[in-house]
Design a protein around this motif. Structure first.
Motif, PDB file in Angstrom:
ATOM      1  N   THR A  94       0.827  -1.210   0.000  1.00  0.00           N
ATOM      2  CA  THR A  94       0.000   0.000   0.000  1.00  0.00           C
ATOM      3  C   THR A  94       0.860   1.258   0.000  1.00  0.00           C
ATOM      4  O   THR A  94       0.577   2.224  -0.729  1.00  0.00           O
ATOM      5  CB  THR A  94      -0.940  -0.015   1.211  1.00  0.00           C
ATOM      6  OG1 THR A  94      -1.761  -1.190   1.154  1.00  0.00           O
ATOM      7  CG2 THR A  94      -1.834   1.217   1.224  1.00  0.00           C
ATOM      8  N   GLY A  95       1.916   1.253   0.803  1.00  0.00           N
ATOM      9  CA  GLY A  95       2.807   2.402   0.820  1.00  0.00           C
ATOM     10  C   GLY A  95       3.489   2.619  -0.519  1.00  0.00           C
ATOM     11  O   GLY A  95       3.654   3.765  -0.980  1.00  0.00           O
ATOM     12  N   LYS A  96       3.876   1.536  -1.166  1.00  0.00           N
ATOM     13  CA  LYS A  96       4.531   1.648  -2.473  1.00  0.00           C
ATOM     14  C   LYS A  96       3.558   2.188  -3.519  1.00  0.00           C
ATOM     15  O   LYS A  96       3.929   3.023  -4.358  1.00  0.00           O
ATOM     16  CB  LYS A  96       5.093   0.293  -2.893  1.00  0.00           C
ATOM     17  CG  LYS A  96       6.300  -0.141  -2.066  1.00  0.00           C
ATOM     18  CD  LYS A  96       6.711  -1.577  -2.373  1.00  0.00           C
ATOM     19  CE  LYS A  96       7.919  -1.999  -1.546  1.00  0.00           C
ATOM     20  NZ  LYS A  96       8.255  -3.431  -1.743  1.00  0.00           N
ATOM     21  N   VAL A  97       2.318   1.717  -3.495  1.00  0.00           N
ATOM     22  CA  VAL A  97       1.313   2.208  -4.441  1.00  0.00           C
ATOM     23  C   VAL A  97       1.021   3.685  -4.193  1.00  0.00           C
ATOM     24  O   VAL A  97       0.880   4.478  -5.139  1.00  0.00           O
ATOM     25  CB  VAL A  97       0.021   1.371  -4.335  1.00  0.00           C
ATOM     26  CG1 VAL A  97      -1.110   2.010  -5.132  1.00  0.00           C
ATOM     27  CG2 VAL A  97       0.279  -0.051  -4.822  1.00  0.00           C
ATOM     28  N   ARG A  98       0.942   4.087  -2.938  1.00  0.00           N
ATOM     29  CA  ARG A  98       0.638   5.482  -2.595  1.00  0.00           C
ATOM     30  C   ARG A  98       1.870   6.379  -2.656  1.00  0.00           C
ATOM     31  O   ARG A  98       1.760   7.603  -2.554  1.00  0.00           O
ATOM     32  CB  ARG A  98       0.045   5.573  -1.186  1.00  0.00           C
ATOM     33  CG  ARG A  98      -1.182   4.715  -0.935  1.00  0.00           C
ATOM     34  CD  ARG A  98      -2.336   5.033  -1.838  1.00  0.00           C
ATOM     35  NE  ARG A  98      -3.531   4.276  -1.481  1.00  0.00           N
ATOM     36  CZ  ARG A  98      -4.528   4.029  -2.300  1.00  0.00           C
ATOM     37  NH1 ARG A  98      -4.494   4.483  -3.555  1.00  0.00           N
ATOM     38  NH2 ARG A  98      -5.574   3.323  -1.911  1.00  0.00           N
ATOM     39  N   GLY A  99       3.046   5.769  -2.805  1.00  0.00           N
ATOM     40  CA  GLY A  99       4.268   6.555  -2.861  1.00  0.00           C
ATOM     41  C   GLY A  99       4.630   7.203  -1.543  1.00  0.00           C
ATOM     42  O   GLY A  99       5.180   8.306  -1.505  1.00  0.00           O
ATOM     43  N   ALA A 100       4.348   6.500  -0.431  1.00  0.00           N
ATOM     44  CA  ALA A 100       4.572   7.080   0.893  1.00  0.00           C
ATOM     45  C   ALA A 100       5.008   6.002   1.867  1.00  0.00           C
ATOM     46  O   ALA A 100       4.610   4.835   1.745  1.00  0.00           O
ATOM     47  CB  ALA A 100       3.293   7.731   1.407  1.00  0.00           C
ATOM     48  N   HIS A 103       4.310   5.140   7.845  1.00  0.00           N
ATOM     49  CA  HIS A 103       3.965   6.057   8.942  1.00  0.00           C
ATOM     50  C   HIS A 103       3.149   7.250   8.466  1.00  0.00           C
ATOM     51  O   HIS A 103       2.364   7.813   9.228  1.00  0.00           O
ATOM     52  CB  HIS A 103       5.216   6.507   9.711  1.00  0.00           C
ATOM     53  CG  HIS A 103       6.193   7.311   8.936  1.00  0.00           C
ATOM     54  ND1 HIS A 103       7.329   6.776   8.376  1.00  0.00           N
ATOM     55  CD2 HIS A 103       6.220   8.627   8.620  1.00  0.00           C
ATOM     56  CE1 HIS A 103       8.017   7.721   7.763  1.00  0.00           C
ATOM     57  NE2 HIS A 103       7.359   8.850   7.891  1.00  0.00           N
ATOM     58  N   GLU A 104       3.295   7.637   7.216  1.00  0.00           N
ATOM     59  CA  GLU A 104       2.454   8.710   6.688  1.00  0.00           C
ATOM     60  C   GLU A 104       1.013   8.243   6.511  1.00  0.00           C
ATOM     61  O   GLU A 104       0.071   9.010   6.704  1.00  0.00           O
ATOM     62  CB  GLU A 104       3.009   9.238   5.367  1.00  0.00           C
ATOM     63  CG  GLU A 104       4.313  10.013   5.528  1.00  0.00           C
ATOM     64  CD  GLU A 104       4.717  10.743   4.265  1.00  0.00           C
ATOM     65  OE1 GLU A 104       3.924  10.763   3.300  1.00  0.00           O
ATOM     66  OE2 GLU A 104       5.835  11.282   4.235  1.00  0.00           O
ATOM     67  N   LEU A 105       0.830   6.967   6.172  1.00  0.00           N
ATOM     68  CA  LEU A 105      -0.511   6.416   6.041  1.00  0.00           C
ATOM     69  C   LEU A 105      -1.181   6.222   7.394  1.00  0.00           C
ATOM     70  O   LEU A 105      -2.413   6.111   7.472  1.00  0.00           O
ATOM     71  CB  LEU A 105      -0.461   5.079   5.296  1.00  0.00           C
ATOM     72  CG  LEU A 105       0.247   5.072   3.937  1.00  0.00           C
ATOM     73  CD1 LEU A 105       0.187   3.679   3.316  1.00  0.00           C
ATOM     74  CD2 LEU A 105      -0.350   6.108   2.997  1.00  0.00           C
ATOM     75  N   LEU A 106      -0.380   6.178   8.453  1.00  0.00           N
ATOM     76  CA  LEU A 106      -0.907   6.019   9.813  1.00  0.00           C
ATOM     77  C   LEU A 106      -1.213   7.358  10.488  1.00  0.00           C
ATOM     78  O   LEU A 106      -1.519   7.390  11.680  1.00  0.00           O
ATOM     79  CB  LEU A 106       0.084   5.229  10.675  1.00  0.00           C
ATOM     80  CG  LEU A 106       0.332   3.783  10.261  1.00  0.00           C
ATOM     81  CD1 LEU A 106       1.454   3.159  11.096  1.00  0.00           C
ATOM     82  CD2 LEU A 106      -0.935   2.959  10.385  1.00  0.00           C
ATOM     83  N   GLY A 107      -1.103   8.431   9.723  1.00  0.00           N
ATOM     84  CA  GLY A 107      -1.419   9.744  10.285  1.00  0.00           C
ATOM     85  C   GLY A 107      -0.271  10.720  10.253  1.00  0.00           C
ATOM     86  O   GLY A 107      -0.417  11.877  10.657  1.00  0.00           O
ATOM     87  N   PRO A 343       9.152   4.520   0.350  1.00  0.00           N
ATOM     88  CA  PRO A 343       7.758   4.082   0.357  1.00  0.00           C
ATOM     89  C   PRO A 343       7.581   2.728   1.042  1.00  0.00           C
ATOM     90  O   PRO A 343       8.507   1.928   1.138  1.00  0.00           O
ATOM     91  CB  PRO A 343       7.414   3.995  -1.133  1.00  0.00           C
ATOM     92  CG  PRO A 343       8.727   3.763  -1.812  1.00  0.00           C
ATOM     93  CD  PRO A 343       9.733   4.520  -0.997  1.00  0.00           C
ATOM     94  N   GLY A 344       6.368   2.474   1.514  1.00  0.00           N
ATOM     95  CA  GLY A 344       6.081   1.211   2.189  1.00  0.00           C
ATOM     96  C   GLY A 344       6.812   1.118   3.507  1.00  0.00           C
ATOM     97  O   GLY A 344       6.807   2.059   4.310  1.00  0.00           O
ATOM     98  N   LEU A 345       7.449  -0.012   3.745  1.00  0.00           N
ATOM     99  CA  LEU A 345       8.203  -0.199   4.988  1.00  0.00           C
ATOM    100  C   LEU A 345       9.512   0.573   5.003  1.00  0.00           C
ATOM    101  O   LEU A 345      10.194   0.620   6.027  1.00  0.00           O
ATOM    102  CB  LEU A 345       8.476  -1.688   5.215  1.00  0.00           C
ATOM    103  CG  LEU A 345       7.243  -2.567   5.476  1.00  0.00           C
ATOM    104  CD1 LEU A 345       7.656  -4.017   5.674  1.00  0.00           C
ATOM    105  CD2 LEU A 345       6.445  -2.061   6.674  1.00  0.00           C
TER     106      LEU A 345
END
Length: 379
Positions: A94-100, A103-107, A343-345
């Motif tokens: 998910t992080g790789k797809v979102r390019g982030a 921890h950015e996806l967690l807020g 991105p991702g992990l």
């Protein structure tokens, strides 16, 4: 996007990695493992993979619910660890797809760097001074040691004195400005824990870890006092952490490779925050588990400190950096790791190295200890 394949890799020293592939060429990595039960956990991963094939990996919560609740029998170390590794891999995708980074996806990040600690032994205290000095020279400001080696059900005065001697040695080398955590490792009975913990107060431990075995955690409230108590490496869900939080523990230590992965540990951290209890994830494992822990750490307000195993005795001949394309992501500066930005992990796994290692295999099992009378001792 759909999940098309799940692969596992059992490698030395005692790790299990998984790779989740998709039809759009994006893949993610996780680390599902019960130490000493890698083959069993590997089977559980592939059983759960049957539920995920064809699913959208970006539907993280639905995938987690599917893995944890689609079977009538749930929980426990093997299933929860299998879920944990797959969950890490889905967050990585998910992080790789979102390019982030995750921890950015967690807020988003709440800190710029994460304080780390290292383990320095203590089972056999002969090399303790050398180990502590080496880690201080590496810049670590916090260390953890086993408070005892093999320990009888009811200790004598000499055995209690030996514990205090090694703690005094460690505190003397660390000084007052560095932190010392002590691990009872479940080796100490309730009676001895009640006797020992008050004697440790003058040495100001950061915490005492696993003061009693998990099956006796209903009694841990009897030990609560001025010395902070930590537990959680053998707890696998919010439901299991709630009773010990109600009993007054000071630090929660879920393991990102055991307790349902990133999805569940972030909820455990939120639960602990309601008790004003910080998070210190357990992590004596490999690079993927550590990366998952760091993503949680960067996004968790009540995070305390992070365990890591780089250079630990288990890893002789195979260490965390051996399976990374860029080992620099785990560079320590003054005992801290700077915020991961990839991105991702936030790590790139050297897949060729992993596949070569899997061909060689790695089958570690916990040591079996016995008391002098021949009866089984807690390791």
């Amino acid at each position: 996007m759909k999940i098309t394949k799940v692969e596992t890799f059992q490698i030395a020293p005692r790790w299990l990695f998984c790779k989740v592939s998709t039809d759009e060429g994006v893949s993610g990595w996780g680390e599902p493992l019960v130490e000493g039960r890698a083959a069993t956990t590997r089977t559980a991963v592939h059983e759960l993979a049957d539920l995920l094939l064809g699913a959208n990996p970006l539907h993280l919560e639905d995938c987690w619910q599917l893995m944890t609740k689609a079977g009538f029998y749930r929980g426990g170390p093997v299933l929860s660890s299998a879920v944990a590794g797959l969950d890490q891999a889905l967050w990585d995708i998910t992080g790789k797809v979102r390019g982030a980074p995750v921890h950015e996806l967690l807020g988003g990040p709440v800190r710029d760097r994460v304080r780390m600690y290292n383990w320095v032994g203590g089972d056999e205290p002969a090399q303790l001074a050398e180990s502590i000095t080496a880690q201080v020279e590496r810049g670590f400001t916090a260390l953890k040691m086993n408070a005892t080696g093999r320990f009888r059900r009811l200790s004598n005065r000499a055995e209690v004195a030996a514990v205090l001697e090694r703690v005094e040695l460690a505190r003397g080398l660390l000084g007052d400005e560095r932190d010392l955590a002590l691990d009872f490792h479940g080796r100490v009975s309730m009676a001895d824990a009640a006797r020992l913990i008050p004697l440790l107060e003058p040495y100001h431990p950061l915490f005492v870890e696993e003061p009693v075995l998990p099956e006796y955690l209903g009694l841990i409230g009897r030990l609560v006092g001025p010395v902070p108590l930590a537990t959680g490496e053998r707890l696998y869900s919010r439901a299991e952490f709630l009773p010990v939080l109600n009993n007054g523990i000071s630090v929660v230590q879920p393991d990102l490779s055991h307790a349902g992965g990133i999805s569940e540990v972030r909820r455990i951290a939120a639960l602990a925050e309601m008790f004003d209890v910080p998070l210190a994830p357990h992590c004596p494992l490999g690079p993927i588990a550590l990366a998952a822990c760091l993503q949680i750490a960067f996004a968790t307000p009540n995070f305390l400190i992070q365990e890591q195993s780089l250079g630990i005795h288990y890893n002789v001949g195979n260490d965390l950096l051996d399976y990374l394309v860029d080992p620099g992501v785990f560079r320590y500066v003054d005992g801290h790791i700077e915020r991961l930005t990839g991105p991702g992990l936030g790590i790139d796994i050297d897949e060729d190295a992993v596949r070569r290692a899997d061909e060689l295999g790695g089958d570690w099992h916990s040591p079996v200890w016995r008391h002098t009378d021949g009866s089984l001792a807690e390791w």
